[in-house]
Motif scaffolding. Sequence first.
Motif, PDB file in Angstrom:
ATOM      1  N   ILE A 120      -7.622  -2.644 -23.819  1.00  0.00           N
ATOM      2  CA  ILE A 120      -6.802  -4.649 -23.484  1.00  0.00           C
ATOM      3  C   ILE A 120      -5.259  -3.979 -22.682  1.00  0.00           C
ATOM      4  CG2 ILE A 120      -5.827  -6.696 -25.233  1.00  0.00           C
ATOM      5  CD1 ILE A 120      -7.123  -5.491 -27.361  1.00  0.00           C
ATOM      6  N   PRO A 121      -5.893  -5.475 -21.220  1.00  0.00           N
ATOM      7  CA  PRO A 121      -4.944  -5.494 -20.334  1.00  0.00           C
ATOM      8  C   PRO A 121      -3.943  -6.097 -20.528  1.00  0.00           C
ATOM      9  CG  PRO A 121      -6.932  -5.845 -19.622  1.00  0.00           C
ATOM     10  CD  PRO A 121      -6.993  -6.065 -21.237  1.00  0.00           C
ATOM     11  N   SER A 122      -3.290  -6.504 -21.313  1.00  0.00           N
ATOM     12  CA  SER A 122      -2.590  -6.480 -21.879  1.00  0.00           C
ATOM     13  C   SER A 122      -1.848  -6.011 -22.880  1.00  0.00           C
ATOM     14  CB  SER A 122      -2.384  -8.991 -22.329  1.00  0.00           C
ATOM     15  OG  SER A 122      -3.715  -9.046 -23.759  1.00  0.00           O
ATOM     16  N   VAL A 123      -2.758  -5.087 -23.639  1.00  0.00           N
ATOM     17  CA  VAL A 123      -1.639  -4.941 -24.610  1.00  0.00           C
ATOM     18  C   VAL A 123      -1.192  -3.015 -24.463  1.00  0.00           C
ATOM     19  CG1 VAL A 123      -1.942  -4.021 -27.150  1.00  0.00           C
ATOM     20  CG2 VAL A 123      -2.634  -6.239 -26.578  1.00  0.00           C
ATOM     21  N   PRO A 124      -0.154  -3.189 -24.937  1.00  0.00           N
ATOM     22  CA  PRO A 124      -0.079  -1.725 -24.294  1.00  0.00           C
ATOM     23  C   PRO A 124      -0.632  -0.337 -25.673  1.00  0.00           C
ATOM     24  CG  PRO A 124       1.622  -2.334 -25.742  1.00  0.00           C
ATOM     25  CD  PRO A 124       0.979  -3.491 -24.940  1.00  0.00           C
ATOM     26  N   LEU A 125      -2.078  -0.507 -25.068  1.00  0.00           N
ATOM     27  CA  LEU A 125      -3.059   0.144 -26.134  1.00  0.00           C
ATOM     28  C   LEU A 125      -3.411   1.186 -25.065  1.00  0.00           C
ATOM     29  CD1 LEU A 125      -4.089   1.174 -29.095  1.00  0.00           C
ATOM     30  CD2 LEU A 125      -5.833  -0.548 -28.464  1.00  0.00           C
ATOM     31  N   GLU A 180      -3.632  -1.097  -1.673  1.00  0.00           N
ATOM     32  CA  GLU A 180      -3.836  -2.384  -1.865  1.00  0.00           C
ATOM     33  C   GLU A 180      -3.982  -2.782  -3.354  1.00  0.00           C
ATOM     34  OE1 GLU A 180      -7.566  -2.766  -0.830  1.00  0.00           O
ATOM     35  OE2 GLU A 180      -7.306  -2.992   1.339  1.00  0.00           O
ATOM     36  N   ALA A 181      -2.138  -1.824  -3.651  1.00  0.00           N
ATOM     37  CA  ALA A 181      -2.169  -1.941  -5.463  1.00  0.00           C
ATOM     38  C   ALA A 181      -0.746  -2.206  -5.569  1.00  0.00           C
ATOM     39  CB  ALA A 181      -2.026  -0.346  -6.041  1.00  0.00           C
ATOM     40  N   LYS A 223       3.859  -4.455 -12.598  1.00  0.00           N
ATOM     41  CA  LYS A 223       3.901  -3.681 -13.898  1.00  0.00           C
ATOM     42  C   LYS A 223       5.279  -3.111 -14.187  1.00  0.00           C
ATOM     43  CE  LYS A 223      -1.303  -3.337 -14.478  1.00  0.00           C
ATOM     44  NZ  LYS A 223      -2.336  -2.367 -14.643  1.00  0.00           N
ATOM     45  N   ILE A 224       5.314  -1.441 -12.722  1.00  0.00           N
ATOM     46  CA  ILE A 224       7.009  -1.318 -12.919  1.00  0.00           C
ATOM     47  C   ILE A 224       8.105  -2.170 -12.687  1.00  0.00           C
ATOM     48  CG2 ILE A 224       8.265   0.124 -11.629  1.00  0.00           C
ATOM     49  CD1 ILE A 224       5.629   1.783 -10.597  1.00  0.00           C
ATOM     50  N   LYS A 225       7.962  -3.059 -12.349  1.00  0.00           N
ATOM     51  CA  LYS A 225       8.888  -3.792 -12.518  1.00  0.00           C
ATOM     52  C   LYS A 225       9.176  -4.648 -14.126  1.00  0.00           C
ATOM     53  CE  LYS A 225       9.058  -6.435  -8.967  1.00  0.00           C
ATOM     54  NZ  LYS A 225       8.932  -7.560  -7.803  1.00  0.00           N
ATOM     55  N   ASN A 226       8.319  -5.545 -14.112  1.00  0.00           N
ATOM     56  CA  ASN A 226       7.751  -6.014 -15.573  1.00  0.00           C
ATOM     57  C   ASN A 226       8.391  -5.306 -16.859  1.00  0.00           C
ATOM     58  OD1 ASN A 226       7.066  -8.142 -14.671  1.00  0.00           O
ATOM     59  ND2 ASN A 226       4.771  -7.287 -15.304  1.00  0.00           N
ATOM     60  N   PRO A 285       3.843   7.500 -14.438  1.00  0.00           N
ATOM     61  CA  PRO A 285       2.558   7.483 -14.277  1.00  0.00           C
ATOM     62  C   PRO A 285       1.847   6.263 -13.067  1.00  0.00           C
ATOM     63  CG  PRO A 285       3.194   8.119 -16.756  1.00  0.00           C
ATOM     64  CD  PRO A 285       4.437   7.355 -15.498  1.00  0.00           C
ATOM     65  N   LEU A 286       2.518   5.333 -13.336  1.00  0.00           N
ATOM     66  CA  LEU A 286       1.891   4.173 -12.567  1.00  0.00           C
ATOM     67  C   LEU A 286       2.430   4.803 -11.049  1.00  0.00           C
ATOM     68  CD1 LEU A 286       2.805   1.219 -14.064  1.00  0.00           C
ATOM     69  CD2 LEU A 286       0.762   2.563 -14.228  1.00  0.00           C
ATOM     70  N   VAL A 287       4.160   4.923 -11.044  1.00  0.00           N
ATOM     71  CA  VAL A 287       4.159   5.652  -9.426  1.00  0.00           C
ATOM     72  C   VAL A 287       3.752   6.941  -8.669  1.00  0.00           C
ATOM     73  CG1 VAL A 287       6.441   6.920  -8.208  1.00  0.00           C
ATOM     74  CG2 VAL A 287       6.533   4.483 -10.157  1.00  0.00           C
ATOM     75  N   ALA A 288       2.415   7.840  -9.492  1.00  0.00           N
ATOM     76  CA  ALA A 288       1.900   8.506  -9.428  1.00  0.00           C
ATOM     77  C   ALA A 288       0.946   8.361  -8.870  1.00  0.00           C
ATOM     78  CB  ALA A 288       1.394   9.984 -10.010  1.00  0.00           C
ATOM     79  N   THR A 289      -0.165   7.186  -8.656  1.00  0.00           N
ATOM     80  CA  THR A 289      -1.228   6.192  -8.733  1.00  0.00           C
ATOM     81  C   THR A 289      -0.902   5.917  -7.341  1.00  0.00           C
ATOM     82  OG1 THR A 289      -0.377   4.586  -9.971  1.00  0.00           O
ATOM     83  CG2 THR A 289      -1.943   5.406 -11.077  1.00  0.00           C
ATOM     84  N   ASN A 290       0.431   6.102  -6.423  1.00  0.00           N
ATOM     85  CA  ASN A 290      -0.405   5.336  -5.224  1.00  0.00           C
ATOM     86  C   ASN A 290      -0.292   6.235  -4.427  1.00  0.00           C
ATOM     87  OD1 ASN A 290       0.335   3.817  -3.136  1.00  0.00           O
ATOM     88  ND2 ASN A 290       2.365   4.197  -3.036  1.00  0.00           N
ATOM     89  N   TYR A 291      -1.318   6.300  -3.422  1.00  0.00           N
ATOM     90  CA  TYR A 291      -1.810   7.061  -2.106  1.00  0.00           C
ATOM     91  C   TYR A 291      -1.966   6.382  -0.984  1.00  0.00           C
ATOM     92  CZ  TYR A 291      -5.915   4.412  -2.829  1.00  0.00           C
ATOM     93  OH  TYR A 291      -6.881   3.584  -3.188  1.00  0.00           O
ATOM     94  N   TRP A 292      -1.882   7.262  -0.161  1.00  0.00           N
ATOM     95  CA  TRP A 292      -2.030   7.165   1.525  1.00  0.00           C
ATOM     96  C   TRP A 292      -3.495   7.351   1.958  1.00  0.00           C
ATOM     97  CZ3 TRP A 292      -2.868   9.784   5.840  1.00  0.00           C
ATOM     98  CH2 TRP A 292      -2.402   9.093   7.288  1.00  0.00           C
ATOM     99  N   ARG A 293      -4.329   7.239   3.292  1.00  0.00           N
ATOM    100  CA  ARG A 293      -5.181   6.578   2.897  1.00  0.00           C
ATOM    101  C   ARG A 293      -5.411   6.936   4.386  1.00  0.00           C
ATOM    102  NH1 ARG A 293     -11.419   4.830   0.828  1.00  0.00           N
ATOM    103  NH2 ARG A 293     -12.581   5.993   1.985  1.00  0.00           N
ATOM    104  N   SER A 294      -5.878   7.956   5.302  1.00  0.00           N
ATOM    105  CA  SER A 294      -6.380   7.854   6.989  1.00  0.00           C
ATOM    106  C   SER A 294      -7.282   6.846   7.084  1.00  0.00           C
ATOM    107  CB  SER A 294      -6.276   9.549   7.179  1.00  0.00           C
ATOM    108  OG  SER A 294      -7.965  10.128   6.421  1.00  0.00           O
ATOM    109  N   ILE A 295      -7.487   6.602   8.301  1.00  0.00           N
ATOM    110  CA  ILE A 295      -8.410   6.051   9.244  1.00  0.00           C
ATOM    111  C   ILE A 295      -8.656   7.352  10.371  1.00  0.00           C
ATOM    112  CG2 ILE A 295      -7.059   3.374   8.367  1.00  0.00           C
ATOM    113  CD1 ILE A 295      -6.317   3.571  11.489  1.00  0.00           C
TER     114      ILE A 295
END
Length: 492
Positions: free
Chosen positions: A40-45, A122-123, A129-132, A174-184
């Motif tokens: 459930i996205p709106s519930v921290p389950l 693009e996230a 989510k972090i700010k909330n 954990p949310l911060v760790a999901t960020n990445y950079w993708r080369s072109i």
Amino acid sequence: MLGWDRFVAVWASVNLLWVAFDITYVPLRTFWLQRNLYPIPSVPLVVPLTVIPDVTPLVDPIKGIEPHRETQAYLEQFRQLDAALLTLPAGQAPQPRQVLLLNRQAQLTAQLIDSNPFLASEASGTLEKIKNRLRQRADRDSARLASSLLLSPERIRTSGWSQERRFWNDQVLPLVATNYWRSIDENGRPTDHFWRIDLLLFQSVFVLDILLRLIRLRRRLPGLSWGDALLRRWSDLPLLLPFWRWLRLVPVLERLQTSGLVNFEPLRAVVSRGVVALLAVELFEVLSLQILDGTQGLIRSRRWPQRLRALRSHQSVASSSDERALVELVRIWAPLLLSRVAPKLAPELQGLLGYSLRQSLERTVVPAPLRQLQPLLQVETGISRQLASGMVDSLLELSRSTGNQLSRRDDVQLDLLQRFIDRFWEELAAALESGSALERSQELLCTLIDGAKGTYLSQINRAGIEALIQELDQLMTAPGPASPEDPATPAP
């Protein structure tokens, strides 16, 4: 060859799974990194799926994904802060070095909120989510103010680092760790080396399999050229395309079906039944409307008499072998009707003619006062029956003799029949030209067809697809007559 076909079918299925994984990897990279499921996205389950291995170290280089510098610096700075505060006793104020690390972490958090490094992946929703979570934790309206409050020395002294550490490790990092950079690449597109694995491990096998199938097809049909054989195997083309790779589902299903590993026939029958029912209704409506419109166009034509005259033998454009087709048809059907069918109708014709004669005698011959006498009525009935029987017997005898005569092939007879038919078309055309019957007939026929358009086609629409499918199911599942060879049928 059955073993090879089954191997290729299994290998193509593995390739299809690999293609699906590749297409969905970037959108689902957070799941593959954390291996947590949020029902459930709106519930921290959170449902942890730790049994799934971490594949990101292997797949990230293929997709050109690298750790983002800003978020990695943030995580590294937090590890230093965590190591420094682990030795701080509960209720004690942080030391100057620890306060410096707290201020540094608060500055990086504010910078993270302002610069939004999640745009590269693009996230941006992750940052929200972090700010909330920061606002909820500190009970503040501003995320910057909330982060400063949570990382203040006074907060650490009153709440203790163990509780705050759990919040940051479980809710923020954990949310911060999901960020990445993708080369072109040089073409300006995101780096993707998937095609190399696809080419080496899968498409090379597919090329060999397609070649073998072409060879087998040409052996079965020696006159078939290579180009025609390749066109017949057009469904294998998606296996070799580097784009639209989801179309590989079609040849994969075809190979699984032909190799005998999976039977998709029941599923195909259900799907095709619905599609055919839908298309059949639409197609039948269009065809019916076109036929009715074409019929109306023919009816409204002013060239009816000319077309009737064109049916004459000397006006026909048919070949010499087909010129007398209508005459031959009459010669075949006339004896059949006159010699075989008409004699079988003798009782019915006698009854009908006798009734008509009796009614005529009652009205014209027998006076009204004498109609109540029973003997006179019996005589009248007998006379009418005998007259009807004699007339019917004479007509049937004439019909039988005429049919026998027509059954014999006679050139003079064929010429007379041909002249009769030609005369019939000529007189019919002349009758239509001389009066108003042509225009009136055209109006009435077109009115009837317009009525058919408004009623029949609308009934097709109201019938609906579900009714057609249900009717087809009833016909397909209806028990048929038991055959003599059926073992369930009891012996007599």
